[in-house]
Scaffold this motif. Structure first.
Motif, PDB file in Angstrom:
ATOM      1  N   MET A 147      32.199  54.311  46.614  1.00  0.00           N
ATOM      2  CA  MET A 147      31.709  53.408  47.649  1.00  0.00           C
ATOM      3  C   MET A 147      30.253  53.017  47.402  1.00  0.00           C
ATOM      4  SD  MET A 147      34.387  52.855  49.246  1.00  0.00           S
ATOM      5  CE  MET A 147      33.700  51.745  50.473  1.00  0.00           C
ATOM      6  N   ALA A 148      29.485  53.927  46.801  1.00  0.00           N
ATOM      7  CA  ALA A 148      28.092  53.610  46.480  1.00  0.00           C
ATOM      8  C   ALA A 148      28.019  52.544  45.390  1.00  0.00           C
ATOM      9  CB  ALA A 148      27.355  54.872  46.038  1.00  0.00           C
ATOM     10  N   GLY A 149      29.019  52.550  44.504  1.00  0.00           N
ATOM     11  CA  GLY A 149      29.023  51.577  43.410  1.00  0.00           C
ATOM     12  C   GLY A 149      29.741  50.291  43.726  1.00  0.00           C
ATOM     13  N   LYS A 150      30.260  50.184  44.947  1.00  0.00           N
ATOM     14  CA  LYS A 150      30.999  48.983  45.326  1.00  0.00           C
ATOM     15  C   LYS A 150      30.089  47.758  45.335  1.00  0.00           C
ATOM     16  CE  LYS A 150      33.554  46.877  49.148  1.00  0.00           C
ATOM     17  NZ  LYS A 150      34.008  47.020  50.544  1.00  0.00           N
ATOM     18  N   LYS A 151      30.564  46.694  44.707  1.00  0.00           N
ATOM     19  CA  LYS A 151      29.799  45.454  44.685  1.00  0.00           C
ATOM     20  C   LYS A 151      30.029  44.690  45.984  1.00  0.00           C
ATOM     21  CE  LYS A 151      30.059  44.960  39.654  1.00  0.00           C
ATOM     22  NZ  LYS A 151      30.563  44.130  38.532  1.00  0.00           N
ATOM     23  N   ALA A 152      28.961  44.186  46.534  1.00  0.00           N
ATOM     24  CA  ALA A 152      29.079  43.410  47.769  1.00  0.00           C
ATOM     25  C   ALA A 152      29.782  42.085  47.493  1.00  0.00           C
ATOM     26  CB  ALA A 152      27.697  43.149  48.357  1.00  0.00           C
ATOM     27  N   HIS A 153      30.605  41.655  48.433  1.00  0.00           N
ATOM     28  CA  HIS A 153      31.229  40.341  48.290  1.00  0.00           C
ATOM     29  C   HIS A 153      30.891  39.499  49.515  1.00  0.00           C
ATOM     30  CE1 HIS A 153      34.588  42.654  50.334  1.00  0.00           C
ATOM     31  NE2 HIS A 153      34.439  41.627  51.155  1.00  0.00           N
ATOM     32  N   SER A 154      31.165  38.222  49.409  1.00  0.00           N
ATOM     33  CA  SER A 154      30.831  37.303  50.499  1.00  0.00           C
ATOM     34  C   SER A 154      31.502  37.754  51.790  1.00  0.00           C
ATOM     35  CB  SER A 154      31.297  35.889  50.148  1.00  0.00           C
ATOM     36  OG  SER A 154      31.134  35.029  51.255  1.00  0.00           O
ATOM     37  N   PRO A 155      30.726  37.931  52.874  1.00  0.00           N
ATOM     38  CA  PRO A 155      31.329  38.354  54.146  1.00  0.00           C
ATOM     39  C   PRO A 155      32.324  37.332  54.695  1.00  0.00           C
ATOM     40  CG  PRO A 155      29.016  37.740  54.439  1.00  0.00           C
ATOM     41  CD  PRO A 155      29.263  37.794  52.968  1.00  0.00           C
ATOM     42  N   ALA A 156      32.234  36.096  54.233  1.00  0.00           N
ATOM     43  CA  ALA A 156      33.163  35.063  54.705  1.00  0.00           C
ATOM     44  C   ALA A 156      34.594  35.352  54.279  1.00  0.00           C
ATOM     45  CB  ALA A 156      32.734  33.692  54.182  1.00  0.00           C
ATOM     46  N   ASP A 211      31.538  30.600  47.160  1.00  0.00           N
ATOM     47  CA  ASP A 211      30.325  31.398  47.006  1.00  0.00           C
ATOM     48  C   ASP A 211      30.577  32.616  46.118  1.00  0.00           C
ATOM     49  OD1 ASP A 211      27.582  32.293  47.756  1.00  0.00           O
ATOM     50  OD2 ASP A 211      28.681  33.907  48.757  1.00  0.00           O
ATOM     51  N   GLN A 212      31.718  33.287  46.331  1.00  0.00           N
ATOM     52  CA  GLN A 212      32.044  34.460  45.529  1.00  0.00           C
ATOM     53  C   GLN A 212      32.341  34.079  44.080  1.00  0.00           C
ATOM     54  OE1 GLN A 212      31.765  37.517  46.975  1.00  0.00           O
ATOM     55  NE2 GLN A 212      31.921  38.327  44.891  1.00  0.00           N
ATOM     56  N   ILE A 213      33.002  32.959  43.884  1.00  0.00           N
ATOM     57  CA  ILE A 213      33.272  32.470  42.530  1.00  0.00           C
ATOM     58  C   ILE A 213      31.968  32.195  41.792  1.00  0.00           C
ATOM     59  CG2 ILE A 213      34.077  30.414  41.278  1.00  0.00           C
ATOM     60  CD1 ILE A 213      36.509  30.403  43.162  1.00  0.00           C
ATOM     61  N   GLY A 214      30.974  31.698  42.523  1.00  0.00           N
ATOM     62  CA  GLY A 214      29.673  31.459  41.902  1.00  0.00           C
ATOM     63  C   GLY A 214      29.052  32.719  41.344  1.00  0.00           C
ATOM     64  N   LYS A 215      29.386  33.864  41.932  1.00  0.00           N
ATOM     65  CA  LYS A 215      28.849  35.143  41.451  1.00  0.00           C
ATOM     66  C   LYS A 215      29.709  35.753  40.357  1.00  0.00           C
ATOM     67  CE  LYS A 215      27.098  36.039  46.113  1.00  0.00           C
ATOM     68  NZ  LYS A 215      27.300  36.828  47.363  1.00  0.00           N
ATOM     69  N   ASP A 216      31.043  35.614  40.490  1.00  0.00           N
ATOM     70  CA  ASP A 216      31.959  36.297  39.571  1.00  0.00           C
ATOM     71  C   ASP A 216      32.454  35.411  38.433  1.00  0.00           C
ATOM     72  OD1 ASP A 216      31.788  38.534  41.219  1.00  0.00           O
ATOM     73  OD2 ASP A 216      33.545  37.953  42.408  1.00  0.00           O
ATOM     74  N   GLY A 217      32.453  34.098  38.637  1.00  0.00           N
ATOM     75  CA  GLY A 217      33.022  33.195  37.636  1.00  0.00           C
ATOM     76  C   GLY A 217      34.520  33.006  37.793  1.00  0.00           C
ATOM     77  N   VAL A 218      35.176  33.931  38.494  1.00  0.00           N
ATOM     78  CA  VAL A 218      36.613  33.853  38.696  1.00  0.00           C
ATOM     79  C   VAL A 218      36.932  34.139  40.166  1.00  0.00           C
ATOM     80  CG1 VAL A 218      37.161  34.580  36.335  1.00  0.00           C
ATOM     81  CG2 VAL A 218      36.982  36.305  38.150  1.00  0.00           C
ATOM     82  N   LEU A 219      38.118  33.724  40.577  1.00  0.00           N
ATOM     83  CA  LEU A 219      38.652  34.149  41.869  1.00  0.00           C
ATOM     84  C   LEU A 219      39.453  35.401  41.583  1.00  0.00           C
ATOM     85  CD1 LEU A 219      39.234  33.891  44.857  1.00  0.00           C
ATOM     86  CD2 LEU A 219      41.049  32.247  44.309  1.00  0.00           C
ATOM     87  N   LYS A 220      38.957  36.528  42.045  1.00  0.00           N
ATOM     88  CA  LYS A 220      39.545  37.807  41.657  1.00  0.00           C
ATOM     89  C   LYS A 220      40.905  38.029  42.318  1.00  0.00           C
ATOM     90  CE  LYS A 220      35.423  40.266  40.201  1.00  0.00           C
ATOM     91  NZ  LYS A 220      34.645  41.517  40.290  1.00  0.00           N
ATOM     92  N   ALA A 221      41.730  38.777  41.604  1.00  0.00           N
ATOM     93  CA  ALA A 221      43.107  38.998  42.044  1.00  0.00           C
ATOM     94  C   ALA A 221      43.175  39.682  43.399  1.00  0.00           C
ATOM     95  CB  ALA A 221      43.854  39.825  40.992  1.00  0.00           C
TER      96      ALA A 221
END
Length: 600
Positions: free
Chosen positions: A37-46, A387-397
């Motif tokens: 949980m400490a290593g979890k990457k933040a994602h867009s709250p939306a 917004d999340q795609i802008g950070k990851d480059g992909v839409l994650k599964a």
């Protein structure tokens, strides 16, 4: 010391030793839980919920209604208070007498199948009050009138998600099944459940994605996806598989099948008994299937145009070259069917007649009605995805999987989570659920183009979808076509598919509605004699009238499709073996792209 005293001491020692072991496991698992949980990457709250504007609108509309009609609000409140007091009074009486009297029939709900929900005063009160609360929320939402239809639909959906989430079965202290299992196993079920939870979090970078199937029970290419074939072409976007013939002769015109890249193609080749891929080869066809690459950051700028050029057009040219033919019969499943329709429009405008016929499996082309996806296709969610795609480059599964799962949250989220995390059960060895969990990432640019231009703007059936220097339109789809849809499909509703086919320019259209849903209605082999299908040649009717006048046929639609395809597949020729000097085998089917995991 007596024998009984000795046994008691030994038993106490055993319990103490087991307790120490379990405590050590809890400590170790707790450390792993904290680490992941400490290593979890933040994602867009939306991505986690609708814009608060929705609830603000609902609250404003509700209060306005209350001011205009206070009697209605009071009526709801008094009914809620009365039910709550009666629930408490019945519980008090049952606790005093030790018996539950006058039990009312319980609505069928598999969450509350344990008899304790009815016979135990505590659990009965918890269940009754939950249902009272759920009814109160539903009634409050239903009473909100001053909202547009989409907002009202979204409000209903998200309020239902809250109701589902707050079910007492989702909490250990109010789940009799989990408590009984914990007592029965001396707490071992909870330890195993914690292990399952930590493992799922570690496998998904801290995101809560419940594992639905026992991964160790399946091997792609080992006991699933085993129909023999060879990869005969590969580029950055796809591998092209040519399957070995199962007959001495085949039809001259080959089939090229495009599966959705949201999921992996082996849903059509899970096992021999229900493999559409195997069945097609047994009917005497040369079959090619595209296996799409699982997108990573290097695919970020791949768009819909690239899928058409490097996927569809390249695959078609390769198949034509290998088979020495001028035309192919094309098949597209779900989003791949949508893109096949775009490809057909492009080819029409270019004067290219490479596709002789098209078959669409559960394919949407007119997105004017968004159905059950309406809650997720509004700007607040799509902005969050972008917004999340802008950070990851992909839409994650996991984003796609979670969205799909929330459409059936009790069956695909809470139920499996309870069994895995509270009961400590190993997920079942179920091939369909294994495939469902073996998701794929989507290239960022493609995902945005699809969501904005097709799902939200519905350009393909209105002003035209601009791509590859053309303005593609549904009316340009003019080859002979068959559309297979599914009666209870919650992803591509058959009525929405029908509306799209009606607008296509083809003079030859065959529309079929199979019983069952998005997967079972398609993976429906004739041998099982399970689901039937409906047909009606009159495509001028509205959807309800079409179904009312349709003929019902027992059994699978596969033979109907094959008979239709046979007329468009040419003469018999000697069977083609995959791989030749110009197109040597790169590796055996199912290839390498299908093995890539979304979490790699």
């Amino acid at each position: 010391m007596t024998t009984s005293e000795d046994q008691a001491q030994e038993l106490s020692a055993e319990h103490l030793e087991r307790l120490k072991e379990n405590l050590n496991k809890v400590e170790e698992l707790s450390k792993r839980l904290v680490e992941v949980m400490a290593g979890k990457k933040a994602h867009s709250p939306a991505l986690d919920g609708p814009n608060q504007e929705l609830f603000a609108k609902a609250a404003t509309a509700y209060m306005a209604e209350a001011w205009q009609n206070p009697a209605k609000l009071l009526e709801h409140q008094i009914a809620y208070w009365s039910k709550s007091v009666m629930n408490f009074a019945e519980a008090q009486q049952a606790l005093t007498t030790g018996e539950v009297e006058g039990a009312a029939p319980v609505a069928k709900d598999k969450r509350f199948a344990n008899p304790l929900w009815e016979t135990n005063p505590y659990f009965r009160f918890v269940r009754q009050q939950y249902q009272t609360n759920a009814d109160a929320i539903s009634e409050a939402v239903a009473s909100v009138d001053d909202m547009d239809a989409k907002d009202k639909q979204r409000l209903h959906f998200f309020s239902q998600q809250i109701i589902n989430m707050m079910s007492p079965t989702n909490f250990l202290a109010t789940n009799p099944d989990a408590l009984e299992k914990a007592v029965e196993t001396e707490g071992q079920s909870l330890i195993k459940g914690l292990e399952n939870l930590v493992s799922d979090l570690e496998a998904n970078d801290g995101e809560m994605v419940v594992r639905l199937a026992d991964d160790s029970a399946f091997e792609v290419g080992g006991n699933i996806a085993t129909t023999p074939g060879e990869v005969v072409y590969r580029n950055r976007l796809m591998e092209l598989i040519q399957y070995k013939p199962a007959t001495e002769t085949v039809h001259e015109t080959p089939i090229v099948l495009f599966p959705p890249w949201i999921n992996k193609f082996y849903i059509l080749d899970l096992k021999a008994q229900n493999s559409l891929i195997k069945w097609v080869t047994e009917q005497g066809y040369t079959l090619f299937v595209v296996s799409w690459a699982n997108a990573n950051a290097s695919h970020a700028e791949i768009g819909m145009g690239d899928y058409i050029e490097e996927g569809y057009l390249t695959a078609i040219e390769q198949v034509k070259d290998i088979c020495k033919v001028k035309q192919v019969n094309a098949v597209g499943y779900c989003i791949a069917g949508t893109t096949l329709s775009l490809t057909l429009s492009l080819l029409k405008q270019r004067g290219d007649k490479s596709i002789k016929s098209a078959t669409f499996f559960t394919t949407l082309t007119d997105f004017g009605e968004q159905g059950e996806f309406t809650p997720f296709l509004q700007n607040d969610f799509v902005n969050g995805i972008e917004d999340q795609i802008g950070k990851d480059g992909v839409l994650k599964a996991w984003v796609i999987g979670r969205t799909m799962s929330f459409l059936r949250s009790n069956d695909l989220i809470y139920g499996p989570a309870i069994r895995s995390y509270m009961m400590g059960e190993t997920p079942p060895a179920f091939d369909l659920l294994y495939w469902n969990g073996d998701g794929a990432n989507l290239p960022g640019r493609m995902a945005v183009e699809y969501l904005r231009g097709l799902c939200q703007s519905n350009d393909f059936v209105t002003d035209g979808f601009e791509l590859l220097g053309h303005k593609l339109h549904i009316r340009d789809v003019d080859v002979p076509l068959m559309s297979i849809t599914c009666e209870t499909d919650h992803i591509a509703a058959w009525k929405d598919c029908y509306r799209g086919v009606q607008q296509m320019g083809s003079r030859s259209k065959t529309f079929v509605v199979s019983e069952s849903g998005h997967i079972a209605g398609i993976v429906n082999p004739p041998s099982k004699k399970k689901y039937g299908h409906y047909t009606n040649p009159d495509m001028q009717l509205d959807a309800d009238s079409w179904m009312k006048d349709a003929d019902f046929h027992e059994g699978s639609w596969w033979p109907l499709w094959e008979a239709w395809l046979r007329k468009r597949s040419g003469k018999q020729i000697p069977a083609r073996e995959p791989g030749d000097s110009n197109h040597p085998s790169l590796c055996p089917a199912p290839g390498t792209y299908v093995l890539a995991k979304a979490t790699d």
